[in-house]
Design an enzyme around this catalytic site. Structure first.
Site, PDB file in Angstrom:
ATOM      1  N   ASP A  97      11.658  60.333 -47.522  1.00  0.00           N
ATOM      2  CA  ASP A  97      10.431  60.436 -46.734  1.00  0.00           C
ATOM      3  C   ASP A  97       9.840  59.068 -46.419  1.00  0.00           C
ATOM      4  OD1 ASP A  97       9.743  59.950 -49.402  1.00  0.00           O
ATOM      5  OD2 ASP A  97       8.423  61.675 -49.612  1.00  0.00           O
ATOM      6  N   ASP A 100       8.591  52.519 -49.813  1.00  0.00           N
ATOM      7  CA  ASP A 100       7.334  51.905 -50.240  1.00  0.00           C
ATOM      8  C   ASP A 100       7.665  50.614 -51.002  1.00  0.00           C
ATOM      9  OD1 ASP A 100       4.491  51.973 -50.654  1.00  0.00           O
ATOM     10  OD2 ASP A 100       4.777  52.907 -52.606  1.00  0.00           O
ATOM     11  N   LYS A 128       6.540  51.364 -45.354  1.00  0.00           N
ATOM     12  CA  LYS A 128       5.343  50.555 -45.633  1.00  0.00           C
ATOM     13  C   LYS A 128       5.810  49.186 -46.106  1.00  0.00           C
ATOM     14  CE  LYS A 128       2.971  53.677 -48.348  1.00  0.00           C
ATOM     15  NZ  LYS A 128       1.884  54.195 -49.210  1.00  0.00           N
ATOM     16  N   VAL A 150      -0.373  58.132 -47.735  1.00  0.00           N
ATOM     17  CA  VAL A 150      -0.264  59.185 -46.730  1.00  0.00           C
ATOM     18  C   VAL A 150       0.307  60.471 -47.329  1.00  0.00           C
ATOM     19  CG1 VAL A 150      -0.116  57.652 -44.729  1.00  0.00           C
ATOM     20  CG2 VAL A 150       1.977  58.234 -45.977  1.00  0.00           C
ATOM     21  N   ASP A 156       3.416  64.196 -50.695  1.00  0.00           N
ATOM     22  CA  ASP A 156       2.387  64.874 -51.478  1.00  0.00           C
ATOM     23  C   ASP A 156       1.396  63.923 -52.100  1.00  0.00           C
ATOM     24  OD1 ASP A 156       4.373  63.827 -53.418  1.00  0.00           O
ATOM     25  OD2 ASP A 156       3.103  64.849 -54.881  1.00  0.00           O
ATOM     26  N   ARG A 162       2.131  68.879 -48.936  1.00  0.00           N
ATOM     27  CA  ARG A 162       3.473  68.717 -48.366  1.00  0.00           C
ATOM     28  C   ARG A 162       3.665  69.557 -47.103  1.00  0.00           C
ATOM     29  NH1 ARG A 162       6.820  66.061 -52.236  1.00  0.00           N
ATOM     30  NH2 ARG A 162       6.356  66.577 -54.403  1.00  0.00           N
TER      31      ARG A 162
END
Ligand code: IMP
Ligand code: MG
Length: 174
Positions: A97, A100, A128, A150, A156, A162
């Site tokens: 997803d 990070d 990100k 986010v 989540d 979700r």
């Protein structure tokens, strides 16, 4: 507590971009052996939509990775469910997803590289880059976003949100 998060990327934009990504992936792997691996659970909606735009034969697998506790990356990545397929000599596309800190993706790439694949590539819906602690980038990136926590479309906060059809920004007080 369960306020609607502010929209960052609406459902239509997500859909359009996911379609483009599916088409790019199709071209890259045309005529080659492909294994798409969904990183559970955050990448479920993204993977489900993406694979409908991958217009070549491929196999689908999943792996279970988690690192977050609430809104903080624990820095420690647990892989609790291993993939089921064999990847020796085959191409692997890891679908997650969000990229990070980079801990999860680098651990996953290590995990798959040990299975003697032909090639390991990665695909993330969100990136990100400002949060990165490990020097890593994904091969396919849907959207680059600023440093907000986010939720939605698989992402989540303490297991909720979700199901939102869009990517929303979590307000601090929530
Ligand atoms: P990393 O290991 O720090 O790169 O984080 C990757 C994982 O952390 C993703 O697969 C997500 O599950 C989770 N994550 C990172 N940022 C967010 C966010 O803004 N919202 C929800 N989950 C996130
Ligand atoms: Mg995740």
């Amino acid at each position: 507590m369960m306020d609607k998060p502010e929209v960052l990327i609406d459902a239509e934009k997500i859909h359009e971009r996911v379609r483009e990504m599916g088409m790019e992936i199709t071209e890259h792997y045309r005529g080659r052996e492909l294994n798409v691996v969904c990183v559970l659970r955050g990448a479920i909606p993204f993977t489900a939509d993406l694979i409908r735009y991958i217009d070549i034969p491929f196999k689908l697998d999943a792996i279970y990775a988690s690192s977050y506790v609430g809104r903080e990356s624990s820095g420690k990545v647990d892989i609790t469910v291993e993939p089921r397929l064999e990847f020796t000599g085959e191409n692997v596309l890891i679908v997650d997803d969000i990229l990070d800190t980079g801990n999860t993706l680098s651990k996953l790439i290590d995990t798959f590289s040990k299975k003697n694949p032909m090639e390991v590539k990665s695909c993330v819906l969100l990136d990100k880059p400002s949060r990165r602690t490990i020097d890593i980038t994904a091969d396919y990136i849907g959207f680059e976003i600023p440093d907000h926590f986010v939720v939605g479309y698989g992402l989540d906060c303490d297991e909720y949100y979700r199901n939102l059809p869009y990517i929303g920004i979590m307000k601090d007080e929530d």
